[in-house]
Design a protein around this motif. Structure first.
Motif, mmCIF file in Angstrom:
data_model
loop_
_atom_site.group_PDB
_atom_site.id
_atom_site.type_symbol
_atom_site.label_atom_id
_atom_site.label_comp_id
_atom_site.label_asym_id
_atom_site.label_seq_id
_atom_site.Cartn_x
_atom_site.Cartn_y
_atom_site.Cartn_z
ATOM 1 N N VAL A 56 -15.505 -14.472 19.440
ATOM 2 C CA VAL A 56 -16.782 -14.822 18.780
ATOM 3 C C VAL A 56 -17.805 -13.718 19.038
ATOM 4 O O VAL A 56 -18.089 -13.395 20.189
ATOM 5 C CB VAL A 56 -17.309 -16.174 19.316
ATOM 6 N N GLY A 57 -18.364 -13.170 17.956
ATOM 7 C CA GLY A 57 -19.307 -12.050 18.089
ATOM 8 C C GLY A 57 -18.530 -10.785 18.385
ATOM 9 O O GLY A 57 -18.739 -10.127 19.391
ATOM 10 N N THR A 58 -17.642 -10.440 17.457
ATOM 11 C CA THR A 58 -16.655 -9.386 17.741
ATOM 12 C C THR A 58 -17.242 -7.980 17.761
ATOM 13 O O THR A 58 -16.688 -7.081 18.384
ATOM 14 C CB THR A 58 -15.473 -9.486 16.744
ATOM 15 N N CYS A 64 -13.660 -4.485 19.705
ATOM 16 C CA CYS A 64 -12.954 -3.902 20.858
ATOM 17 C C CYS A 64 -12.137 -4.938 21.632
ATOM 18 O O CYS A 64 -11.016 -4.648 22.069
ATOM 19 C CB CYS A 64 -13.933 -3.170 21.769
ATOM 20 N N LEU A 65 -12.689 -6.153 21.783
ATOM 21 C CA LEU A 65 -11.970 -7.173 22.554
ATOM 22 C C LEU A 65 -10.763 -7.698 21.778
ATOM 23 O O LEU A 65 -9.646 -7.750 22.304
ATOM 24 C CB LEU A 65 -12.914 -8.337 22.875
ATOM 25 N N ALA A 66 -10.995 -8.100 20.536
ATOM 26 C CA ALA A 66 -9.919 -8.706 19.737
ATOM 27 C C ALA A 66 -8.764 -7.722 19.549
ATOM 28 O O ALA A 66 -7.589 -8.079 19.720
ATOM 29 C CB ALA A 66 -10.468 -9.158 18.383
ATOM 30 N N ALA A 117 -11.689 -13.259 14.373
ATOM 31 C CA ALA A 117 -12.848 -12.614 14.981
ATOM 32 C C ALA A 117 -14.027 -12.909 14.079
ATOM 33 O O ALA A 117 -13.965 -12.678 12.865
ATOM 34 C CB ALA A 117 -12.621 -11.110 15.101
ATOM 35 N N THR A 118 -15.089 -13.452 14.672
ATOM 36 C CA THR A 118 -16.256 -13.796 13.857
ATOM 37 C C THR A 118 -17.449 -12.927 14.256
ATOM 38 O O THR A 118 -17.518 -12.422 15.380
ATOM 39 C CB THR A 118 -16.670 -15.277 14.037
ATOM 40 N N ASP A 119 -18.356 -12.789 13.322
ATOM 41 C CA ASP A 119 -19.643 -12.168 13.642
ATOM 42 C C ASP A 119 -20.649 -12.600 12.588
ATOM 43 O O ASP A 119 -20.297 -12.794 11.415
ATOM 44 C CB ASP A 119 -19.550 -10.636 13.687
ATOM 45 N N LEU A 120 -21.879 -12.747 13.038
ATOM 46 C CA LEU A 120 -22.971 -13.086 12.128
ATOM 47 C C LEU A 120 -23.313 -11.890 11.249
ATOM 48 O O LEU A 120 -23.858 -12.034 10.154
ATOM 49 C CB LEU A 120 -24.191 -13.448 12.989
ATOM 50 N N SER A 121 -22.994 -10.720 11.721
ATOM 51 C CA SER A 121 -23.379 -9.491 11.027
ATOM 52 C C SER A 121 -22.227 -8.958 10.166
ATOM 53 O O SER A 121 -21.169 -8.573 10.685
ATOM 54 C CB SER A 121 -23.788 -8.446 12.084
ATOM 55 N N PRO A 159 -22.269 -6.086 8.416
ATOM 56 C CA PRO A 159 -22.029 -4.676 8.716
ATOM 57 C C PRO A 159 -21.178 -4.472 9.979
ATOM 58 O O PRO A 159 -20.322 -3.591 10.031
ATOM 59 C CB PRO A 159 -23.447 -4.115 8.902
ATOM 60 N N ALA A 160 -21.396 -5.319 11.000
ATOM 61 C CA ALA A 160 -20.568 -5.192 12.215
ATOM 62 C C ALA A 160 -19.100 -5.479 11.882
ATOM 63 O O ALA A 160 -18.196 -4.786 12.363
ATOM 64 C CB ALA A 160 -21.060 -6.155 13.300
ATOM 65 N N LEU A 161 -18.873 -6.469 11.032
ATOM 66 C CA LEU A 161 -17.483 -6.808 10.686
ATOM 67 C C LEU A 161 -16.778 -5.662 9.957
ATOM 68 O O LEU A 161 -15.566 -5.495 10.086
ATOM 69 C CB LEU A 161 -17.426 -8.078 9.831
ATOM 70 N N SER A 177 -15.799 -14.728 24.229
ATOM 71 C CA SER A 177 -17.006 -14.221 23.595
ATOM 72 C C SER A 177 -17.839 -13.418 24.582
ATOM 73 O O SER A 177 -18.014 -13.814 25.734
ATOM 74 C CB SER A 177 -17.854 -15.379 23.046
ATOM 75 N N ASN A 178 -18.339 -12.312 24.079
ATOM 76 C CA ASN A 178 -19.383 -11.555 24.784
ATOM 77 C C ASN A 178 -20.629 -11.733 23.913
ATOM 78 O O ASN A 178 -20.934 -10.892 23.082
ATOM 79 C CB ASN A 178 -18.979 -10.079 24.899
ATOM 80 N N PRO A 179 -21.329 -12.847 24.082
ATOM 81 C CA PRO A 179 -22.450 -13.136 23.182
ATOM 82 C C PRO A 179 -23.680 -12.330 23.582
ATOM 83 O O PRO A 179 -23.720 -11.754 24.667
ATOM 84 C CB PRO A 179 -22.689 -14.636 23.435
HETATM 85 C C1 LIG Z 1 -22.998 -8.388 22.849
HETATM 86 S S1 LIG Z 1 -22.362 -8.051 21.243
HETATM 87 C C2 LIG Z 1 -20.633 -8.025 21.625
HETATM 88 C C3 LIG Z 1 -19.828 -7.141 20.704
HETATM 89 C C4 LIG Z 1 -18.369 -6.943 21.172
HETATM 90 N N1 LIG Z 1 -17.672 -8.220 21.253
HETATM 91 C C5 LIG Z 1 -18.341 -6.259 22.524
HETATM 92 O O1 LIG Z 1 -18.030 -6.947 23.516
HETATM 93 O O2 LIG Z 1 -18.629 -5.054 22.609
HETATM 94 C C6 LIG Z 1 -22.624 -9.610 20.450
HETATM 95 C C7 LIG Z 1 -22.112 -9.707 19.017
HETATM 96 O O3 LIG Z 1 -22.317 -11.072 18.588
HETATM 97 C C8 LIG Z 1 -22.831 -11.094 17.278
HETATM 98 N N2 LIG Z 1 -23.574 -12.357 17.134
HETATM 99 C C9 LIG Z 1 -24.828 -12.648 17.569
HETATM 100 N N3 LIG Z 1 -25.128 -13.936 17.310
HETATM 101 C C10 LIG Z 1 -24.029 -14.466 16.706
HETATM 102 C C11 LIG Z 1 -23.728 -15.757 16.195
HETATM 103 N N4 LIG Z 1 -24.603 -16.759 16.251
HETATM 104 N N5 LIG Z 1 -22.524 -15.937 15.624
HETATM 105 C C12 LIG Z 1 -21.600 -14.927 15.557
HETATM 106 N N6 LIG Z 1 -21.848 -13.690 16.036
HETATM 107 C C13 LIG Z 1 -23.036 -13.457 16.600
HETATM 108 C C14 LIG Z 1 -23.656 -9.835 17.160
HETATM 109 O O4 LIG Z 1 -23.810 -9.449 15.814
HETATM 110 C C15 LIG Z 1 -22.837 -8.844 17.995
HETATM 111 O O5 LIG Z 1 -21.919 -8.165 17.201
#
Ligand SMILES: C[S@@+](CC[C@H](N)C(=O)[O-])C[C@H]1O[C@@H](n2cnc3c(N)ncnc32)[C@H](O)[C@@H]1O
Length: 309
Positions: free
Chosen positions: A139-141, A145-147, A161-165, A167-169, A210-212
């Motif tokens: 979650v929040g990929t 790197c993690l997935a 792998a999910t992300d709100l963004s 562009p990040a996906l 998740s690394n939120p």
């Molecule tokens: C701290 S980064 C971690 C990125 C990657 N997993 C890493 O460990 O390097 C948090 C990620 O979560 C995404 N994110 C933030 N809020 C989110 C939500 N509510 N649902 C899904 N993704 C979210 C962000 O866009 C960002 O890509």
């Protein structure tokens, strides 16, 4: 090795009349970056020169006395100026290593951090006894790197792998392609695990990791350049705060995980106790476990879904 040419403070980059050989230019650049206050100026200069010349960093030492063209020097100067402005070198070179793998990165994603390896190690540890096959969600990929690293270590597993963004996906997709795991990874845009609700059967996941975003607003320990250049949606948890994010992650993960399945979350060391406590509310989770990073700080907290809740 020629001694570094005198450096010049100024917005244009190192002295244009610096020695023309690769090592001369490198020495001048390292001393210029050092004067700008960078901690490892020689390494930074090497990485950026290798990028400007399209060479492997170690290759620089095989070509140390080759003269650089004006064009090569100018593209190096451009990178140096950006670095001195605070742009992270990972964005300038377009790559960062994680788990000994190269990941493409740019300002659409957080730069993978060494401490996140602790989350990967925890995921590998808890996934090992599950056997050959498994299902997981990251979650929040971000960069993926993690997935991607997890899938390369667990060839029998598949996941989401999910992300709100969006562009990040796109970056995560490029990394999944780069490392050949697209057949086993579905990338979906949306809030936390919401995109999985329609497609993933209840109780079918073995692992959610998740690394939120977990940086507190106004955190005095946050490097100002991180806040300036990395995506704020990856750093800060938003109005619900980090506790709200953890709560929703627990609530959404629980029905999707099988009994005994793990939810693993990265956090700041100062948050670990509160995160562990949050798992103890109610009867849904077994006693949480904590994993420490290489500096011995609590960095990952996780718990298994209780057998009958
Ligand atoms: C701290 S980064 C971690 C990125 C990657 N997993 C890493 O460990 O390097 C948090 C990620 O979560 C995404 N994110 C933030 N809020 C989110 C939500 N509510 N649902 C899904 N993704 C979210 C962000 O866009 C960002 O890509």
């Amino acid at each position: 090795m020629p001694s570094p040419a005198p450096s010049r403070e100024g917005p244009e980059g190192p002295e244009k009349s610096a020695p023309d050989t690769l090592m001369g230019v490198l020495g001048a650049a390292a001393s210029w970056l050092g004067n700008k206050g960078l901690e490892r100026p020689r390494l930074e200069a090497e990485v950026l020169l290798a990028k400007a010349l399209g060479l492997d960093r170690l290759r620089l030492y095989l070509e140390f006395d080759r003269p650089l063209s004006e064009e090569e020097k100018e593209s190096f100067r451009k990178l140096l100026r950006e670095r001195a402005r605070g742009v992270p070198s990972a964005y300038l070179v377009g790559e960062r290593e994680f788990h000994s793998l190269a990941f493409s990165v740019d300002p659409r994603v957080l730069i993978p951090r060494p401490e996140t390896e602790t989350l990967l190690e925890a995921a590998l540890e808890v996934s090992f006894p599950v056997g050959e096959k498994g299902l997981f969600a990251d979650v929040g990929t971000g960069s993926g790197c993690l997935a991607v690293s997890f899938l390369l270590e667990r060839p029998g597993w598949r996941g989401w792998a999910t992300d709100l963004s969006g562009p990040a996906l796109e970056v995560a997709r490029a990394n999944a392609q780069r490392h050949g795991v697209t057949q086993r990874l579905r990338l979906v845009r949306g809030d936390l695990l919401a995109p999985l609700r329609e497609t993933v059967e209840e109780g079918s996941l073995d692992l959610v990791l998740s690394n939120p975003p977990y940086v507190e607003r106004g955190d005095p320990g946050l490097d100002p350049d991180v806040a300036r250049f990395e995506p704020s949606g990856a750093l800060f948890p938003g109005p619900e705060g980090v506790e709200g994010l953890w709560r929703r992650l627990r609530e959404q993960s629980r029905p999707l995980l099988r009994p005994g399945g793990w939810l693993l979350l990265e956090c700041a060391p100062a948050q670990a106790e509160a995160l562990a406590r949050s798992f103890r509310k109610g009867l849904a989770w077994k006693e949480p476990r904590t994993w420490e990073d290489l500096a011995g700080r609590p960095r990952v907290v996780g718990a298994q879904v209780a057998e009958s809740t």
